[in-house]
Design a protein around this motif. Structure first.
Motif, PDB file in Angstrom:
ATOM      1  N   ARG A   1    -137.243  43.981  14.812  1.00  0.00           N
ATOM      2  CA  ARG A   1    -135.823  43.811  15.170  1.00  0.00           C
ATOM      3  C   ARG A   1    -135.742  43.121  16.522  1.00  0.00           C
ATOM      4  O   ARG A   1    -136.395  43.559  17.471  1.00  0.00           O
TER       5      ARG A   1
ATOM      6  N   GLN B   1    -142.502  52.453  11.781  1.00  0.00           N
ATOM      7  CA  GLN B   1    -141.759  53.574  11.197  1.00  0.00           C
ATOM      8  C   GLN B   1    -142.569  54.244  10.105  1.00  0.00           C
ATOM      9  O   GLN B   1    -143.383  53.619   9.427  1.00  0.00           O
TER      10      GLN B   1
ATOM     11  N   LEU C   1    -126.624  51.569   9.828  1.00  0.00           N
ATOM     12  CA  LEU C   1    -126.770  50.713   8.651  1.00  0.00           C
ATOM     13  C   LEU C   1    -125.573  50.950   7.724  1.00  0.00           C
ATOM     14  O   LEU C   1    -125.020  52.034   7.698  1.00  0.00           O
TER      15      LEU C   1
ATOM     16  N   SER D   1    -133.413  59.200  19.631  1.00  0.00           N
ATOM     17  CA  SER D   1    -133.491  59.476  18.203  1.00  0.00           C
ATOM     18  C   SER D   1    -134.930  59.352  17.692  1.00  0.00           C
ATOM     19  O   SER D   1    -135.538  58.292  17.760  1.00  0.00           O
TER      20      SER D   1
ATOM     21  N   MET E   1    -138.662  57.454  10.534  1.00  0.00           N
ATOM     22  CA  MET E   1    -139.063  58.085  11.796  1.00  0.00           C
ATOM     23  C   MET E   1    -139.735  57.019  12.655  1.00  0.00           C
ATOM     24  O   MET E   1    -140.563  56.245  12.153  1.00  0.00           O
TER      25      MET E   1
HETATM   26  P1  AMP Z   1    -133.068  53.284  11.988  1.00  0.00           P
HETATM   27  O1  AMP Z   1    -133.918  52.521  11.001  1.00  0.00           O
HETATM   28  O2  AMP Z   1    -132.268  52.380  12.894  1.00  0.00           O
HETATM   29  O3  AMP Z   1    -132.270  54.354  11.341  1.00  0.00           O
HETATM   30  O4  AMP Z   1    -134.075  54.013  12.977  1.00  0.00           O
HETATM   31  C1  AMP Z   1    -134.905  55.071  12.576  1.00  0.00           C
HETATM   32  C2  AMP Z   1    -135.834  55.431  13.701  1.00  0.00           C
HETATM   33  O5  AMP Z   1    -136.664  54.314  14.017  1.00  0.00           O
HETATM   34  C3  AMP Z   1    -135.128  55.743  15.018  1.00  0.00           C
HETATM   35  O6  AMP Z   1    -134.770  57.103  15.041  1.00  0.00           O
HETATM   36  C4  AMP Z   1    -136.195  55.415  16.038  1.00  0.00           C
HETATM   37  O7  AMP Z   1    -137.077  56.506  16.185  1.00  0.00           O
HETATM   38  C5  AMP Z   1    -136.926  54.266  15.410  1.00  0.00           C
HETATM   39  N1  AMP Z   1    -136.473  52.948  15.928  1.00  0.00           N
HETATM   40  C6  AMP Z   1    -135.422  52.213  15.518  1.00  0.00           C
HETATM   41  N2  AMP Z   1    -135.350  51.051  16.183  1.00  0.00           N
HETATM   42  C7  AMP Z   1    -136.390  51.036  17.041  1.00  0.00           C
HETATM   43  C8  AMP Z   1    -136.897  50.095  18.008  1.00  0.00           C
HETATM   44  N3  AMP Z   1    -136.292  48.918  18.216  1.00  0.00           N
HETATM   45  N4  AMP Z   1    -138.009  50.436  18.703  1.00  0.00           N
HETATM   46  C9  AMP Z   1    -138.636  51.612  18.505  1.00  0.00           C
HETATM   47  N5  AMP Z   1    -138.218  52.527  17.606  1.00  0.00           N
HETATM   48  C10 AMP Z   1    -137.112  52.255  16.876  1.00  0.00           C
END
Ligand code: AMP
Length: 428
Positions: A127, A141, A274, A294, A320
């Motif tokens: 991202r 993740q 999302l 998070s 995660m």
């Molecule tokens: P999401 O896919 O946005 O729901 O994110 C799920 C988990 O991925 C979050 O709770 C974070 O632990 C981790 N996460 C999301 N974006 C990032 C990022 N840019 N860098 C590191 N960890 C991330």
């Protein structure tokens, strides 16, 4: 590779040393053991719940994420690594995993196999977000998804599974936030109420939120700007809008969490970034983490498969963040034991090669370095490496067919054939 500017005109430019791209990071030996331990514990935990691994490609057609993740999400509008390949096709490095799993199920008709549709995966996501502590451009993740289970109990079960894993990783002091974001029936009136509330505060919202107020007002809750967050805190609550079916489902979720003894807090503004969520959303946060608190987030997405033109099968899951979890985990690298081969002379080197192979074949981690060293230098090196034993292979030893083994911690020495020495190592 970029070139460093010459200091003096006419001087030759030195090539700059190569560096990892901003927002990406190497995981070096010394740290990688914790990643391996986490991955092993994750696999073990998920397989106890009958999850199986599903590995999808790193890149997918861009439309998959536009459609799945959602055209108005921050991820799609601002953060995707999208490129055109040599065939002129728009591809995207996956910013998340769920759309890939849904695509794979439809493509391979996994729904017809009759096996539980429970999948997990671990790997990099991409991202283009602003890098900071806990936020990277290539991050990792652990993703889990369950399909075909409408019951809210399965949402509670995956929250339980997340806690089971966090417990094994030594993560403590977490908080579990839950919410319902309604469904296609009850969300439009809620969006309308939000649009109206946001409309009254347009002048005070950031330009991004002003745009969201029209396009998808729920996304205002994702804004990271404090002023917008304060304004959004006074917006109507989804809990006052969800329909009977969603309310009952949410009640079931809370009841199942109670059965499992998982404490939670209902957080009506937890809409998650999302677009696809329906009914349940949840997040597990760690107050120890500061702004990026998070650890994992997820929820239900009952319409995605159908929207992709696949069967009408509901889904639920979570992702995660490995970097974040590791930053609060209490993991010790597993103890390892090392046998160091101290060889003397050419014949010793050859015999050492074969001996190292024998010990490795018997499951003993064994290091042989092919430098010419005297015995003293070998012991110095073995000491520095923290080796547990040194195997001495010199002319005398070879002539006798018996070798020397020294235990570094006790200084005790043994003499024997390779089989006898293996027994000594196994017994100690
Ligand atoms: P999401 O896919 O946005 O729901 O994110 C799920 C988990 O991925 C979050 O709770 C974070 O632990 C981790 N996460 C999301 N974006 C990032 C990022 N840019 N860098 C590191 N960890 C991330």
């Amino acid at each position: 590779m970029t070139a460093i500017k010459p200091e003096r005109p006419g001087a030759k430019a030195e090539p700059a040393p190569p560096q990892a791209i901003k927002g990406t990071h190497d995981i070096l030996p010394g740290e990688v053991e914790k990643w391996q331990a986490l991955e092993r514990l994750a696999r073990e935990t998920f397989e106890l719940y009958r999850f199986r691994e599903l590995r999808a490609p790193v890149f997918e057609p861009t439309e998959l994420f536009e459609k799945g993740t959602g055209a108005t999400s921050d991820v799609v509008t601002k953060e995707m690594y999208t490129f055109t390949d040599r065939g002129g096709r728009s591809l995207t490095l996956r910013p998340e995993y769920t759309p890939s799993v849904v695509r794979a199920i439809i493509e391979h008709r996994l729904d017809l196999e009759g096996a539980p549709m429970r999948y997990y995966f671990m790997g990099p996501m991409f991202r283009y977000d602003k890098p900071q502590k806990g936020r990277y451009r290539q991050f990792h993740q652990i993703d889990i998804e369950v399909f075909g289970e409408k019951d809210a109990a399965v949402d509670a079960e995956i929250v339980d599974m997340a806690h089971a894993l966090l417990g094994k990783l030594g993560v403590t002091g977490t908080e579990t936030l839950v919410n319902s974001v309604g469904c296609r029936a009850c969300r439009p009136p809620y969006s309308a109420a939000l649009r109206e509330a946001a409309g009254k505060r347009l002048a005070d919202l950031c330009p991004d939120c002003r745009r969201k107020a029209e396009a998808n007002p729920l996304r205002i809750f994702d804004c990271k700007i404090e002023a917008c967050r304060e304004i959004a805190a006074a917006f109507p609550s989804i809990q006052d809008f969800i329909c009977r079916e969603c309310r009952e489902h949410f009640g079931e979720l809370l009841a199942s969490l109670d059965v499992l003894g998982i404490p939670y807090r209902v957080e009506p503004r937890l809409v998650r970034g999302l677009d696809y969520y329906t009914k349940t959303t949840f997040e597990i946060v760690s107050p120890a983490l500061g702004a990026q608190n998070s650890l994992l987030g997820g929820g239900r997405y009952d319409d995605m498969m159908k929207d992709f033109g696949g069967p009408d099968i509901c889904g639920t899951g979570f992702a995660m963040g490995i970097e974040r979890v590791l930053s609060v985990a209490d993991l010790r690298a597993p103890a390892r034991r090392l046998l160091y081969v101290a060889h003397l002379g050419r014949a010793g080197r050859e015999a050492g090669l074969a001996l190292a192979r024998f010990f490795r074949g018997s499951g003993v981690e064994c290091l042989m370095e092919f430098k010419d060293r005297g015995m003293k230098a070998h012991f110095g090196r073995a000491n520095k490496l923290g080796a547990d034993w040194v195997l001495i292979v010199g002319e005398d030893e070879m002539a006798k067919g018996r070798f020397g083994l020294k235990a570094m911690a006790t200084g005790r020495q043994a003499d024997g054939t390779r089989e006898e020495l293996l027994a000594v190592i196994r017994e100690s």
